[in-house]
Design a protein around this motif. Structure first.
Motif, PDB file in Angstrom:
ATOM      1  N   ASP A 281       0.821  -1.207   0.000  1.00  0.00           N
ATOM      2  CA  ASP A 281       0.000   0.000   0.000  1.00  0.00           C
ATOM      3  C   ASP A 281       0.859   1.262   0.000  1.00  0.00           C
ATOM      4  N   VAL A 282       1.991   1.218   0.677  1.00  0.00           N
ATOM      5  CA  VAL A 282       2.926   2.359   0.631  1.00  0.00           C
ATOM      6  C   VAL A 282       3.395   2.575  -0.796  1.00  0.00           C
ATOM      7  N   LYS A 283       3.730   1.493  -1.478  1.00  0.00           N
ATOM      8  CA  LYS A 283       4.158   1.601  -2.876  1.00  0.00           C
ATOM      9  C   LYS A 283       3.068   2.256  -3.719  1.00  0.00           C
ATOM     10  N   SER A 284       1.837   1.825  -3.478  1.00  0.00           N
ATOM     11  CA  SER A 284       0.711   2.339  -4.254  1.00  0.00           C
ATOM     12  C   SER A 284       0.511   3.838  -4.040  1.00  0.00           C
ATOM     13  N   VAL A 285       0.507   4.288  -2.790  1.00  0.00           N
ATOM     14  CA  VAL A 285       0.200   5.700  -2.524  1.00  0.00           C
ATOM     15  C   VAL A 285       1.354   6.610  -2.924  1.00  0.00           C
ATOM     16  N   THR A 286       2.588   6.109  -2.880  1.00  0.00           N
ATOM     17  CA  THR A 286       3.712   6.965  -3.262  1.00  0.00           C
ATOM     18  C   THR A 286       3.819   7.139  -4.776  1.00  0.00           C
ATOM     19  N   GLU A 287       3.088   6.338  -5.522  1.00  0.00           N
ATOM     20  CA  GLU A 287       3.074   6.500  -6.976  1.00  0.00           C
ATOM     21  C   GLU A 287       2.121   7.601  -7.419  1.00  0.00           C
ATOM     22  N   ALA A 288       1.330   8.114  -6.492  1.00  0.00           N
ATOM     23  CA  ALA A 288       0.352   9.151  -6.821  1.00  0.00           C
ATOM     24  C   ALA A 288       1.044  10.487  -7.080  1.00  0.00           C
ATOM     25  N   THR A 289       0.640  11.146  -8.143  1.00  0.00           N
ATOM     26  CA  THR A 289       1.231  12.432  -8.523  1.00  0.00           C
ATOM     27  C   THR A 289       1.041  13.479  -7.428  1.00  0.00           C
ATOM     28  N   MET A 291       0.863  13.167  -4.101  1.00  0.00           N
ATOM     29  CA  MET A 291       1.790  13.051  -2.978  1.00  0.00           C
ATOM     30  C   MET A 291       3.207  13.434  -3.389  1.00  0.00           C
ATOM     31  N   ARG A 292       3.607  13.035  -4.592  1.00  0.00           N
ATOM     32  CA  ARG A 292       4.941  13.414  -5.088  1.00  0.00           C
ATOM     33  C   ARG A 292       5.075  14.937  -5.132  1.00  0.00           C
ATOM     34  N   GLY A 293       4.014  15.591  -5.589  1.00  0.00           N
ATOM     35  CA  GLY A 293       4.034  17.048  -5.656  1.00  0.00           C
ATOM     36  C   GLY A 293       4.079  17.694  -4.286  1.00  0.00           C
ATOM     37  N   GLN A 294       3.322  17.149  -3.344  1.00  0.00           N
ATOM     38  CA  GLN A 294       3.301  17.681  -1.982  1.00  0.00           C
ATOM     39  C   GLN A 294       4.670  17.591  -1.331  1.00  0.00           C
ATOM     40  N   MET A 295       5.333  16.459  -1.503  1.00  0.00           N
ATOM     41  CA  MET A 295       6.646  16.277  -0.888  1.00  0.00           C
ATOM     42  C   MET A 295       7.692  17.173  -1.561  1.00  0.00           C
ATOM     43  N   TRP A 296       7.629  17.288  -2.887  1.00  0.00           N
ATOM     44  CA  TRP A 296       8.594  18.127  -3.597  1.00  0.00           C
ATOM     45  C   TRP A 296       8.461  19.579  -3.167  1.00  0.00           C
ATOM     46  N   GLN A 297       7.234  20.025  -2.933  1.00  0.00           N
ATOM     47  CA  GLN A 297       7.010  21.408  -2.510  1.00  0.00           C
ATOM     48  C   GLN A 297       7.780  21.723  -1.234  1.00  0.00           C
ATOM     49  N   ARG A 298       8.004  20.703  -0.396  1.00  0.00           N
ATOM     50  CA  ARG A 298       8.738  20.907   0.855  1.00  0.00           C
ATOM     51  C   ARG A 298      10.187  20.436   0.756  1.00  0.00           C
ATOM     52  N   GLY A 299      10.649  20.139  -0.454  1.00  0.00           N
ATOM     53  CA  GLY A 299      12.047  19.805  -0.647  1.00  0.00           C
ATOM     54  C   GLY A 299      12.393  18.340  -0.525  1.00  0.00           C
ATOM     55  N   ALA A 300      11.405  17.480  -0.366  1.00  0.00           N
ATOM     56  CA  ALA A 300      11.642  16.045  -0.241  1.00  0.00           C
ATOM     57  C   ALA A 300      11.373  15.351  -1.576  1.00  0.00           C
ATOM     58  N   GLU A 301      11.921  14.172  -1.718  1.00  0.00           N
ATOM     59  CA  GLU A 301      11.747  13.405  -2.948  1.00  0.00           C
ATOM     60  C   GLU A 301      11.212  12.016  -2.610  1.00  0.00           C
ATOM     61  N   ILE A 302      10.160  11.612  -3.291  1.00  0.00           N
ATOM     62  CA  ILE A 302       9.635  10.269  -3.078  1.00  0.00           C
ATOM     63  C   ILE A 302      10.656   9.250  -3.563  1.00  0.00           C
ATOM     64  N   GLN A 303      11.027   8.340  -2.694  1.00  0.00           N
ATOM     65  CA  GLN A 303      11.925   7.235  -3.042  1.00  0.00           C
ATOM     66  C   GLN A 303      11.414   5.982  -2.331  1.00  0.00           C
ATOM     67  N   TYR A 304      10.597   5.234  -3.023  1.00  0.00           N
ATOM     68  CA  TYR A 304      10.031   4.015  -2.421  1.00  0.00           C
ATOM     69  C   TYR A 304      11.105   2.945  -2.280  1.00  0.00           C
ATOM     70  N   ALA A 305      11.125   2.305  -1.135  1.00  0.00           N
ATOM     71  CA  ALA A 305      12.054   1.200  -0.887  1.00  0.00           C
ATOM     72  C   ALA A 305      11.284   0.067  -0.229  1.00  0.00           C
ATOM     73  N   PRO A 306      11.175  -1.100  -0.874  1.00  0.00           N
ATOM     74  CA  PRO A 306      10.488  -2.230  -0.232  1.00  0.00           C
ATOM     75  C   PRO A 306      11.227  -2.659   1.032  1.00  0.00           C
ATOM     76  N   ALA A 307      10.584  -3.511   1.810  1.00  0.00           N
ATOM     77  CA  ALA A 307      11.130  -3.903   3.115  1.00  0.00           C
ATOM     78  C   ALA A 307      12.572  -4.397   3.027  1.00  0.00           C
ATOM     79  N   LYS A 308      12.859  -5.216   2.046  1.00  0.00           N
ATOM     80  CA  LYS A 308      14.207  -5.769   1.907  1.00  0.00           C
ATOM     81  C   LYS A 308      15.232  -4.672   1.675  1.00  0.00           C
ATOM     82  N   ASP A 309      14.923  -3.723   0.806  1.00  0.00           N
ATOM     83  CA  ASP A 309      15.844  -2.625   0.515  1.00  0.00           C
ATOM     84  C   ASP A 309      15.982  -1.682   1.706  1.00  0.00           C
ATOM     85  N   LEU A 310      14.887  -1.466   2.423  1.00  0.00           N
ATOM     86  CA  LEU A 310      14.950  -0.609   3.607  1.00  0.00           C
ATOM     87  C   LEU A 310      15.866  -1.233   4.661  1.00  0.00           C
ATOM     88  N   ALA A 311      15.760  -2.541   4.847  1.00  0.00           N
ATOM     89  CA  ALA A 311      16.624  -3.227   5.805  1.00  0.00           C
ATOM     90  C   ALA A 311      18.095  -3.083   5.422  1.00  0.00           C
TER      91      ALA A 311
END
Length: 333
Positions: A281-289, A291-311
């Motif tokens: 579900d995190v993957k799904s919502v972070t693909e939304a335009t 949310m990407r725009g909201q985060m960019w407005q504050r200087g952040a960048e969406i970078q989805y990482a599945p559980a294995k990559d986060l670990a």
């Protein structure tokens, strides 16, 4: 009917029953996932309201709430460089209804600067998914005499200990990043810790502290409002959100790079099916335009990482901060 025939008929009947039941049996895990969440989910935020961590947590939590059709309740539990809130999350019931907002401070830095930490981030938390990153910015009041990093370094070198820097808490990423820089530049600057950026920034604007290494998400509104001046960003590359602002590394400190990452974690023992559901579900919502725009407005960048990559990222980040904590001598105050 002979016994062999009876046995054959019985065996055939059992096979048919098994075949009829198997789809339902196989569907059990997905049914459990589909049922989650059946009630509100709490998201533990280990910093006060108003800062970068709070903003990112509310962005992902709001998006998930809309997808789940269930409320996400935000609980800000600040203090001790995010370890109080993180520990509260660790000690919550592992049922999927309490999630932890994970950031470097409580996950990859704390083990190396707190002599007695009440949890082990590696063994007590389950990575779910990473969803964004953002650099730090070096900021001073807009009326500060320092226009560049060279100005700042020269002043700090001329009068050791006179300049001060604010942080959003001892043991936070801004604290360790600042100590790392001062160690590299061989400077002595006085640390003034606060409970969060929302508390530190007003004093910086007022000139009660000299500078701050802060997460761009927190500082950007004051920068764009003409109350703070940005001298540099700490990312490996400049950010498109602040055109023309150079990196710290490009000013003569090669290899210097620090970014805030944001991820969701759960207490160890949380059912794997629920962890996978949230991860998807995190993957799904972070693909939304949006949310990407909201985060960019504050200087952040969406970078989805599945559980294995986060670990994997957590392990790598922890190893790096262990070296920096040892070389700088930084400790939680």
């Amino acid at each position: 009917m002979s016994k062999p025939v009876n046995d054959l008929v019985a065996t055939k009947r059992r096979l048919l029953q098994a075949a009829a039941l198997s789809p339902a049996v196989l569907a059990l895990p997905s049914m459990a996932q589909a049922a989650y969440p059946a009630k509100p989910v709490k998201l533990m935020i280990p910093f006060p309201a108003g800062g970068a961590t709070d903003y990112a947590a509310r962005a992902i939590g709001t998006a998930l709430a809309e997808k789940w059709k269930q409320p996400v309740v935000f609980e800000n539990r600040a203090g001790a460089g995010s370890t109080i809130g993180t520990e509260a999350g660790v000690k919550s019931a592992p049922d999927g209804y309490t999630l932890v907002m994970g950031i470097p401070a409580g996950i990859t830095i704390a083990p190396h600067i707190y002599p007695k930490l009440g949890y082990n981030p590696i063994t007590d938390l389950v990575p779910i998914a990473g969803f964004a990153t953002s650099p730090l910015v070096v900021v001073v009041p807009v009326d500060s005499p320092y226009k560049t990093m060279k100005d700042l370094v020269a002043a700090a070198r001329a009068e050791p200990g006179k300049l001060s820097y604010a942080s959003n808490g001892a043991g936070s990423l801004p604290h360790l990043t600042a100590e790392w820089f001062f160690s590299e530049a061989k400077l002595k600057v006085t640390h003034v810790p606060y409970k969060g950026s929302a508390q530190a920034l007003p004093d910086l604007v007022a000139g009660r502290t000299t500078m701050m290494f802060d997460i761009i998400v927190s500082a950007l509104p004051l920068v764009e409002g003409g109350r703070l001046r940005v001298l540099a960003v700490t990312g490996a590359q400049p950010t498109t959100r602040l055109p023309g602002v150079a990196t710290v590394a490009s000013g003569g400190y090669p290899g210097f790079a620090a970014d805030q990452w944001y991820g969701l974690f759960a207490p160890v023992g949380t059912p794997p099916a629920i962890v996978r559901k949230i991860e998807e579900d995190v993957k799904s919502v972070t693909e939304a335009t949006l949310m990407r725009g909201q985060m960019w407005q504050r200087g952040a960048e969406i970078q989805y990482a599945p559980a294995k990559d986060l670990a994997t990222m957590v392990k790598k980040d922890s190893d790096r901060w262990a070296v920096i904590a040892k070389s700088t001598g930084a400790r939680a105050e």
